[in-house]
Design a protein around this motif. Structure first.
Motif, PDB file in Angstrom:
ATOM      1  N   VAL A 210       0.848  -1.191   0.000  1.00  0.00           N
ATOM      2  CA  VAL A 210       0.000   0.000   0.000  1.00  0.00           C
ATOM      3  C   VAL A 210       0.882   1.240   0.000  1.00  0.00           C
ATOM      4  O   VAL A 210       2.036   1.201   0.438  1.00  0.00           O
ATOM      5  N   LYS A 215      -2.821   7.120  -0.310  1.00  0.00           N
ATOM      6  CA  LYS A 215      -4.051   6.377  -0.050  1.00  0.00           C
ATOM      7  C   LYS A 215      -4.388   5.472  -1.241  1.00  0.00           C
ATOM      8  O   LYS A 215      -5.477   5.529  -1.808  1.00  0.00           O
ATOM      9  N   GLN A 216      -3.415   4.632  -1.559  1.00  0.00           N
ATOM     10  CA  GLN A 216      -3.557   3.754  -2.716  1.00  0.00           C
ATOM     11  C   GLN A 216      -3.104   2.343  -2.364  1.00  0.00           C
ATOM     12  O   GLN A 216      -2.046   2.151  -1.763  1.00  0.00           O
ATOM     13  N   ILE A 217      -3.912   1.357  -2.715  1.00  0.00           N
ATOM     14  CA  ILE A 217      -3.539  -0.042  -2.549  1.00  0.00           C
ATOM     15  C   ILE A 217      -2.694  -0.447  -3.755  1.00  0.00           C
ATOM     16  O   ILE A 217      -3.113  -0.277  -4.897  1.00  0.00           O
ATOM     17  N   ALA A 410      -5.903  -7.454  -3.473  1.00  0.00           N
ATOM     18  CA  ALA A 410      -6.171  -6.017  -3.421  1.00  0.00           C
ATOM     19  C   ALA A 410      -7.639  -5.741  -3.097  1.00  0.00           C
ATOM     20  O   ALA A 410      -7.962  -4.788  -2.375  1.00  0.00           O
ATOM     21  N   ALA A 411      -8.529  -6.574  -3.625  1.00  0.00           N
ATOM     22  CA  ALA A 411      -9.962  -6.400  -3.345  1.00  0.00           C
ATOM     23  C   ALA A 411     -10.256  -6.616  -1.865  1.00  0.00           C
ATOM     24  O   ALA A 411     -11.064  -5.887  -1.269  1.00  0.00           O
ATOM     25  N   LYS A 414      -9.005  -3.658   0.054  1.00  0.00           N
ATOM     26  CA  LYS A 414      -9.938  -2.538  -0.106  1.00  0.00           C
ATOM     27  C   LYS A 414     -11.020  -2.570   0.974  1.00  0.00           C
ATOM     28  O   LYS A 414     -11.488  -1.518   1.427  1.00  0.00           O
ATOM     29  N   LYS A 415     -11.398  -3.752   1.419  1.00  0.00           N
ATOM     30  CA  LYS A 415     -12.397  -3.869   2.483  1.00  0.00           C
ATOM     31  C   LYS A 415     -11.842  -3.337   3.805  1.00  0.00           C
ATOM     32  O   LYS A 415     -12.589  -2.820   4.638  1.00  0.00           O
ATOM     33  N   PRO A 418     -11.376   1.119   2.889  1.00  0.00           N
ATOM     34  CA  PRO A 418     -12.368   1.523   1.879  1.00  0.00           C
ATOM     35  C   PRO A 418     -12.125   2.881   1.268  1.00  0.00           C
ATOM     36  O   PRO A 418     -12.561   3.153   0.142  1.00  0.00           O
ATOM     37  N   PHE A 420      -9.231   3.963   0.338  1.00  0.00           N
ATOM     38  CA  PHE A 420      -8.068   3.889  -0.540  1.00  0.00           C
ATOM     39  C   PHE A 420      -8.508   3.487  -1.957  1.00  0.00           C
ATOM     40  O   PHE A 420      -9.454   2.735  -2.129  1.00  0.00           O
ATOM     41  N   SER A 421      -7.774   3.971  -2.951  1.00  0.00           N
ATOM     42  CA  SER A 421      -8.028   3.576  -4.328  1.00  0.00           C
ATOM     43  C   SER A 421      -7.231   2.333  -4.638  1.00  0.00           C
ATOM     44  O   SER A 421      -6.268   1.978  -3.944  1.00  0.00           O
ATOM     45  N   THR A 422      -7.613   1.621  -5.713  1.00  0.00           N
ATOM     46  CA  THR A 422      -6.874   0.433  -6.138  1.00  0.00           C
ATOM     47  C   THR A 422      -6.339   0.700  -7.557  1.00  0.00           C
ATOM     48  O   THR A 422      -6.714   1.662  -8.228  1.00  0.00           O
TER      49      THR A 422
END
Length: 423
Positions: A210, A215-217, A410-411, A414-415, A418, A420-422
């Motif tokens: 990350v 704020k990005q995965i 990554a999905a 995201k959980k 939430p 953060f962008s992917t």
């Protein structure tokens, strides 16, 4: 530290505030004797005895304070402390992985340690370790031991294969595997398929799980895919030990390395004492410790270790006693004693005495600390290892393609994050 990374996800508890909790005793009277509880997560076989001895030394020096020592398996401690803190039953002091500290602090489970009682000598600690023990500018832990990953290798086996220097990159390692197998009949390398041991393959391509600042995965970024593809290429090379994905993988790999049945592994200094008990390393000088091979963007290894943290729900008397205990256990004399007995790395410069640095394991790893990559200051960071590891095992076992597996990881990340962008 890493006998098996704790798989617990702490995010669900991060909204719980422990500031309203009270510890085992109530009241704020600071007079009279007090008993504090310490949960020690060190290895019960190779390390705990040393810490029990230090507890006895502390009680002798502080007769008004008693310490109830409780050994808690590392793999259970994160979840157990989280549950106990939420139900007002947490220990006064915990030996916490550095990756847990910010999450517990965000939840309100930890007391700040910025005052003089626990952190009076913080300037003597390695600055990057002190920063790693902070959350939102406040100190919530005092570093007790530190570590990083390195390439541990059997010098005799390497020399028999004509390898005189440690491999500088993964291609060199792959070439060496074949030679070791041909010349010695021994597997050249074994890999433990836990996410922590795969981190150098991400770092080697200039990425991480990350990017907290943006704020990005990044678990499924092109760089991450390249890193895990590199890992897969190593695992497919002739001369590598068959991949072990059983629950005993860690122990099996260590037994093979310690007894000369595999020539090299990725490992940390918490195994120093155990390695030197092995048949292959009766001569301690046979152990080689080198920086991990580099990827296309360079070399990288995680900077880990353990902090001593204090429970925010304890009353004033227990808080005071806890801070005295933390200061004692992280003092230079205590760290020297632990280093000499356990082969672990001190966190303060004044604990690296001549006697400590004479230890071959400590000397080898201490040179690599400066290149260690600290955990990002993200409370959920340690929880990301779980979805990464779930998919990593499927990827390296050829049950899932690299891109598809990392997309799934990554999905799941995201959980946890939430906002953060992917990729």
């Amino acid at each position: 530290m890493r006998r098996g990374l704790a798989a617990a996800v702490v995010v669900a508890a991060l909204t719980i505030s422990a500031t309203a909790c009270s510890g085992g005793s109530s009241g704020s009277d600071t007079s009279g004797p007090v008993t504090i509880t310490w949960w020690d997560t060190s290895d019960a076989t190779n390390e705990a005895g040393t810490y029990k001895g230090l507890v006895a030394d502390f009680e002798k020096a502080n007769p008004a304070i008693k310490v109830e020592y409780v050994g808690v398996p590392f793999g259970d401690a994160q979840t157990k402390f989280q549950t106990a803190a939420g139900s007002k039953g947490a220990p006064d002091v915990l030996r916490a992985d550095v990756g847990w500290t910010s999450g517990f602090a965000k939840a309100g489970f930890l007391a700040p340690l910025d005052g003089p009682a626990a952190a009076a000598e913080s300037a003597k600690f390695k600055p990057n370790l002190i920063e790693q023990a902070k959350y939102e500018g406040k100190l919530y832990g005092v570093p007790q031991v530190t570590d990083t990953l390195a390439l541990m290798y059997n010098k005799e086996l390497f020399a028999t294969a004509g390898i005189t220097t440690a491999p500088a990159n993964w291609d060199e390692l792959k070439a060496g595997l074949t030679t070791v197998k041909e010349k010695t009949g021994v597997d050249g390398f074994a890999f433990n398929p836990q996410s922590y041991y795969a981190m150098p393959f991400l770092y080697g391509e200039g990425t991480d799980m990350v990017d907290a600042e943006r704020k990005q995965i990044t678990l499924n970024s092109p760089a991450a895919v390249k890193g895990i593809d590199t890992l897969n290429s190593v695992l497919a090379a002739p001369g590598i030990r068959k991949l072990d994905t059983t629950s005993n993988a860690y122990a099996n790999i260590m037994d093979a390395f310690n007894n000369g049945k595999v020539a090299s592994i990725i490992q940390g200094p918490w195994e120093n004492a155990n390695v030197f008990k092995g048949a292959a390393f009766k001569d301690k000088n046979n152990l080689g410790i080198a920086a991990l091979p580099a990827g296309s963007a360079g070399q990288g290894a995680p900077l880990g270790g353990h902090n001593l943290v204090a429970y925010a729900g304890s009353d004033a008397k227990h808080q005071e006693a806890s801070q005295k205990f933390i200061a004692f256990m992280t003092s230079a004399p205590s760290q020297v004693k632990a280093a000499l007995a356990n082969g672990t790395l001190p966190t303060r410069d004044d604990a690296y005495s001549a006697e400590v640095t004479a230890n071959a394991g400590i000397a080898g790893y201490s040179k690599l600390l400066a290149g260690g990559k600290p955990r990002q200051a993200l409370p959920e960071y340690s929880s990301l290892y779980t979805p990464f590891e779930t998919q990593l095992i499927k990827i390296v076992s050829n049950q899932e393609g690299t891109e598809a597996g990392l997309d799934k990881a990554a999905a799941e990340a995201k959980k946890l994050l939430p906002e953060f962008s992917t990729q």
